[in-house]
Design a protein around this motif. Sequence first.
Motif, PDB file in Angstrom:
ATOM      1  N   TYR A  67       9.493   9.796   4.242  1.00 38.32           N
ATOM      2  CA  TYR A  67       9.915  10.143   2.694  1.00 38.32           C
ATOM      3  C   TYR A  67      10.645   8.579   2.198  1.00 38.32           C
ATOM      4  O   TYR A  67      10.060   8.268   0.856  1.00 38.32           O
ATOM      5  CB  TYR A  67      11.361  10.954   3.008  1.00 38.32           C
ATOM      6  N   LEU A  68      11.055   7.943   2.802  1.00 42.50           N
ATOM      7  CA  LEU A  68      11.584   6.771   2.195  1.00 42.50           C
ATOM      8  C   LEU A  68      10.541   5.812   2.041  1.00 42.50           C
ATOM      9  O   LEU A  68      10.226   5.089   1.104  1.00 42.50           O
ATOM     10  CB  LEU A  68      12.579   5.983   3.239  1.00 42.50           C
ATOM     11  N   LYS A  69       9.564   5.845   3.099  1.00 44.49           N
ATOM     12  CA  LYS A  69       8.325   4.927   2.855  1.00 44.49           C
ATOM     13  C   LYS A  69       7.463   5.092   1.626  1.00 44.49           C
ATOM     14  O   LYS A  69       7.068   4.330   0.956  1.00 44.49           O
ATOM     15  CB  LYS A  69       7.447   5.016   4.186  1.00 44.49           C
ATOM     16  N   VAL A  70       7.206   6.558   1.525  1.00 44.37           N
ATOM     17  CA  VAL A  70       6.430   6.905   0.512  1.00 44.37           C
ATOM     18  C   VAL A  70       7.070   6.668  -0.975  1.00 44.37           C
ATOM     19  O   VAL A  70       6.414   6.311  -1.865  1.00 44.37           O
ATOM     20  CB  VAL A  70       6.091   8.547   0.560  1.00 44.37           C
ATOM     21  N   SER A  71       8.439   6.599  -1.060  1.00 50.10           N
ATOM     22  CA  SER A  71       9.114   6.580  -2.306  1.00 50.10           C
ATOM     23  C   SER A  71       9.001   5.083  -2.636  1.00 50.10           C
ATOM     24  O   SER A  71       8.859   4.765  -3.630  1.00 50.10           O
ATOM     25  CB  SER A  71      10.454   7.026  -2.026  1.00 50.10           C
ATOM     26  N   ILE A 103      10.863  12.662  -4.602  1.00 53.66           N
ATOM     27  CA  ILE A 103       9.870  11.545  -4.921  1.00 53.66           C
ATOM     28  C   ILE A 103       9.529  11.717  -6.394  1.00 53.66           C
ATOM     29  O   ILE A 103       9.681  10.686  -7.195  1.00 53.66           O
ATOM     30  CB  ILE A 103       8.951  11.551  -3.781  1.00 53.66           C
ATOM     31  N   THR A 104       9.255  12.975  -6.606  1.00 53.15           N
ATOM     32  CA  THR A 104       8.856  13.131  -8.037  1.00 53.15           C
ATOM     33  C   THR A 104       9.890  13.091  -9.015  1.00 53.15           C
ATOM     34  O   THR A 104       9.764  12.352 -10.120  1.00 53.15           O
ATOM     35  CB  THR A 104       8.242  14.705  -8.278  1.00 53.15           C
ATOM     36  N   LEU A 105      11.221  13.419  -8.749  1.00 57.20           N
ATOM     37  CA  LEU A 105      12.124  13.261  -9.742  1.00 57.20           C
ATOM     38  C   LEU A 105      12.623  11.771  -9.918  1.00 57.20           C
ATOM     39  O   LEU A 105      12.575  11.366 -10.950  1.00 57.20           O
ATOM     40  CB  LEU A 105      13.559  14.173  -9.120  1.00 57.20           C
TER      41      LEU A 105
END
Length: 281
Positions: free
Chosen positions: A151-155, A71-73
């Motif tokens: 993970y997908l939702k937050v991204s 996410i950060t990258l």
Amino acid sequence: TIVHGILTARCIFVRIRNFITYRISATLQLLIFFFIAVFMFKPIDYQPAINPDDEDWPSYFHMPVLLLMLITLLNDGTLISIGYDNVKPQRVPEKWNLRVLFLIGSVLGGVACISSLLLLWILLSSWDKYSLFSILHIPGLSYGQITTSIYLKVSVSDFLTLFSCRTGDDWFWTSAPAPILLYAASFALTMSTILACSLPSSYPDGIYTLGLERRAPYLLPVYIWIYCIFWWFIQDAIKVLTYRFLKFYNIFGINDTGAVKSTIDVTTEKSRLLGEESLDS
């Protein structure tokens, strides 16, 4: 040349303000979401009688460090493109209003956090008889799919929040992003979606992770995208309403600008006040 320099400086100010607003909202979204999720949800309590996985679901929700790094990258790595974004310079000089910045960032991050918590509950409850999944006749999820779905939702919601931040007090569609920002967003969101769909069955940090396309329902990534876009409109509407409320009551001095009255204007105002005092006496 002087006018061009003033306009450029005001554009830079707007870009920095948009970036800070986004950083506040994105940071609060991640921190508050994971803090609440750890204490609020116990996946083991949602585990179905017939476990679709090889191991029991964990006693508390957490995500692998690898996914947080992705996410950060992808999101923060492409965020540098906001320095070349299209912005509208203000007609009057501006000044920093940190209370308004933090409030708007908190509102944006709060809405995104609520939507993430709600989605996590929906996903964990996918095997319940009266859950949204059962009503829509969607198969229940593996815990690995739940991890990857978050993970997908937050991204996705993290980057969509940027498009709300960049337009200030107006709707996100009122200003077209610069091509470089659009390309960066498309790259980051596409890569996040591909990774979420294709991750192999694995246990990074001891947490079961499974690609969304490796097990039914195969339209789950589409459902998550629709969910994120739906909440994006809600998030932007709340942002606009918050700005209008602040401006209507001039809360935190939001209507004050950095404009300085000229010496002539100040002298004229003093003369007017002195003249009124003479008449009163």
